[in-house]
Design a protein around this motif. Sequence first.
Motif, short mmCIF file in Angstrom:
data_model
loop_
_atom_site.label_atom_id
_atom_site.label_comp_id
_atom_site.label_asym_id
_atom_site.label_seq_id
_atom_site.Cartn_x
_atom_site.Cartn_y
_atom_site.Cartn_z
N ALA A 38 87.89 80.53 -42.63
CA ALA A 38 87.47 80.15 -41.28
C ALA A 38 85.95 80.18 -41.12
O ALA A 38 85.37 79.38 -40.38
CB ALA A 38 88.14 81.06 -40.25
N LEU A 39 85.29 81.09 -41.85
CA LEU A 39 83.82 81.14 -41.76
C LEU A 39 83.22 79.80 -42.20
O LEU A 39 82.26 79.31 -41.62
CB LEU A 39 83.28 82.26 -42.65
N ALA A 40 83.82 79.22 -43.24
CA ALA A 40 83.33 77.92 -43.70
C ALA A 40 83.56 76.85 -42.63
O ALA A 40 82.75 75.94 -42.45
CB ALA A 40 84.03 77.52 -44.99
N LEU A 41 84.65 76.99 -41.87
CA LEU A 41 84.94 76.01 -40.83
C LEU A 41 83.93 76.06 -39.69
O LEU A 41 83.61 75.05 -39.07
CB LEU A 41 86.36 76.21 -40.27
N VAL A 42 83.44 77.27 -39.39
CA VAL A 42 82.44 77.39 -38.32
C VAL A 42 81.20 76.59 -38.69
O VAL A 42 80.65 75.82 -37.89
CB VAL A 42 82.03 78.87 -38.08
N CYS A 43 80.77 76.73 -39.94
CA CYS A 43 79.60 75.99 -40.41
C CYS A 43 79.87 74.48 -40.37
O CYS A 43 79.05 73.70 -39.88
CB CYS A 43 79.24 76.42 -41.84
N ALA A 44 81.07 74.10 -40.84
CA ALA A 44 81.42 72.67 -40.88
C ALA A 44 81.49 72.08 -39.48
O ALA A 44 81.03 70.96 -39.23
CB ALA A 44 82.74 72.48 -41.61
N TYR A 45 82.04 72.84 -38.54
CA TYR A 45 82.13 72.36 -37.16
C TYR A 45 80.74 72.04 -36.61
O TYR A 45 80.52 71.03 -35.95
CB TYR A 45 82.80 73.42 -36.28
N ASN A 46 79.81 72.89 -36.94
CA ASN A 46 78.45 72.74 -36.43
C ASN A 46 77.73 71.54 -37.06
O ASN A 46 76.82 70.99 -36.48
CB ASN A 46 77.67 74.03 -36.71
N ARG A 47 78.17 71.17 -38.24
CA ARG A 47 77.45 70.13 -38.96
C ARG A 47 78.07 68.73 -38.84
O ARG A 47 77.37 67.73 -38.86
CB ARG A 47 77.42 70.49 -40.45
N THR A 48 79.41 68.71 -38.74
CA THR A 48 80.07 67.40 -38.81
C THR A 48 79.83 66.57 -37.56
O THR A 48 79.64 67.09 -36.47
CB THR A 48 81.60 67.55 -39.03
N GLU A 49 79.83 65.24 -37.76
CA GLU A 49 79.68 64.35 -36.61
C GLU A 49 81.00 63.65 -36.29
O GLU A 49 81.07 62.83 -35.38
CB GLU A 49 78.58 63.33 -36.90
N HIS A 50 82.02 63.94 -37.08
CA HIS A 50 83.30 63.27 -36.86
C HIS A 50 84.15 64.02 -35.85
O HIS A 50 84.49 65.18 -36.05
CB HIS A 50 84.06 63.12 -38.19
N LYS A 51 84.48 63.30 -34.77
CA LYS A 51 85.21 63.92 -33.67
C LYS A 51 86.57 64.47 -34.13
O LYS A 51 86.97 65.56 -33.73
CB LYS A 51 85.40 62.85 -32.57
N ASP A 52 87.27 63.70 -34.97
CA ASP A 52 88.61 64.15 -35.39
C ASP A 52 88.52 65.43 -36.23
O ASP A 52 89.35 66.32 -36.11
CB ASP A 52 89.35 63.04 -36.13
N VAL A 53 87.48 65.51 -37.07
CA VAL A 53 87.29 66.72 -37.88
C VAL A 53 86.95 67.89 -36.94
O VAL A 53 87.50 68.98 -37.05
CB VAL A 53 86.17 66.53 -38.93
N GLN A 54 86.07 67.64 -35.98
CA GLN A 54 85.70 68.69 -35.01
C GLN A 54 86.93 69.23 -34.30
O GLN A 54 87.09 70.44 -34.15
CB GLN A 54 84.74 68.12 -33.97
N ASP A 55 87.81 68.31 -33.87
CA ASP A 55 89.02 68.74 -33.15
C ASP A 55 89.90 69.64 -34.03
O ASP A 55 90.37 70.67 -33.57
CB ASP A 55 89.83 67.52 -32.68
N LEU A 56 90.07 69.21 -35.28
CA LEU A 56 90.90 70.00 -36.20
C LEU A 56 90.29 71.39 -36.40
O LEU A 56 90.98 72.40 -36.36
CB LEU A 56 91.02 69.26 -37.54
N LEU A 57 88.96 71.43 -36.60
CA LEU A 57 88.29 72.71 -36.85
C LEU A 57 88.34 73.59 -35.61
O LEU A 57 88.59 74.80 -35.68
CB LEU A 57 86.85 72.48 -37.30
N ASN A 58 88.13 72.96 -34.45
CA ASN A 58 88.20 73.69 -33.19
C ASN A 58 89.58 74.35 -33.02
O ASN A 58 89.68 75.56 -32.79
CB ASN A 58 87.90 72.69 -32.05
N ARG A 59 90.63 73.57 -33.20
CA ARG A 59 91.99 74.11 -33.03
C ARG A 59 92.25 75.24 -34.02
O ARG A 59 92.81 76.28 -33.69
CB ARG A 59 93.02 73.00 -33.27
N THR A 60 91.81 75.03 -35.26
CA THR A 60 92.08 76.02 -36.30
C THR A 60 91.32 77.31 -36.03
O THR A 60 91.86 78.41 -36.17
CB THR A 60 91.68 75.44 -37.68
#
Length: 299
Positions: free
Chosen positions: A202-224
Amino acid sequence: MQRQRGTAGTEVLRMLGVALSTAVLLALAGCGAEGTDPQNCTVSAEERARMLGILQLSAMDSGTPNPSVLLALNLAGDSSKARQELLERIKETAAKQAKDMSSGQVALYTLALRSSCCDPRDVAAHGQSVDLLSILQEKTDQELTHLEQNGTPKSSLFSVGLDAQALCVTGAGDYESAATILAKQLQRSQDKLSVDEQAMMALALVCAYNRTEHKDVQDLLNRTLTMVSNGFLDKQAEGNGIIGNIYSTGLAMQLLLAAGKFYAPRHCQPWWAEPTWILPAWTAALKHPQPLECSWTLS
Ligand SMILES: *[C@@H]1O[C@H](CO)[C@@H](O)[C@H](O)[C@H]1NC(C)=O
Ligand SMILES: *[C@@H]1O[C@H](CO)[C@@H](O)[C@H](O)[C@H]1NC(C)=O
Ligand SMILES: *[C@@H]1O[C@H](CO)[C@@H](O)[C@H](O)[C@H]1NC(C)=O
């Protein structure tokens, strides 16, 4: 901590222990967890010096250099000779052995060098040089392929979390694929994963959420992240402050601090101020870290 996951994973866990507990402690020293009452986190200068001394001693340990110790020293803003020598040994070991390391080890070396303002794309020592980031990317791809084909990575999910974190922090690799696959894995089998694994992934997901510009990826990371954080808070309530066990709690706290915007605060006892929490003394000892200024940037 669950330790039956193969030697590579165990090694990474051991190595990561110092750096992550230090990072947690540093964060706690700032008393910044959302939804918690600020506590008195002052620690005496002597205590701080004692803690630094312990870290410097382990930096001088002969044998394979430990990147987690370098990370911890960097976090503490240390500029001792011990730190400098450890950095040199880490560069040498990386240049010589990176190709034979597990993905998680390469990730740790990458993070340690990055935090020392060394470019992980060009690590040179004794006339040899390696591009740690391309080695990391290659090893991460192998982990992910193995995960998709066999349902388990080559080493451990903990290591893949570390890989994704290092790729994301350096901003140089394909962290998005790794983060997406880790998020799906968490969604599918959260109950079967240890607290350590969940936290590192999950720590890696926090970083990815902050960096990604793809809305669908953001949503998945947010939910997770919402799912994992709330799972940890439930465990914390059930376990009287402990998330998993005493060892995994530090890593879980690290996630809760990093993922503060993905869960609603709960009014809970600031349990880390309790006497059982010796570790926080550690952290607070390293208050006021002075991050290094890097003169180069990764694209
Ligand atoms: C916090 O702790 C330090 C050291 O124990 C003490 O000197 C200081 O007065 C405390 N501050 C508050 C606001 O309680
Ligand atoms: C998010 O990314 C920006 C740069 O894109 C950075 O300045 C900021 O510190 C990051 N925040 C977190 C919580 O990682
Ligand atoms: C996560 O998603 C929820 C529901 O769509 C939204 O309300 C929330 O603002 C999102 N959180 C972040 C940090 O983007």
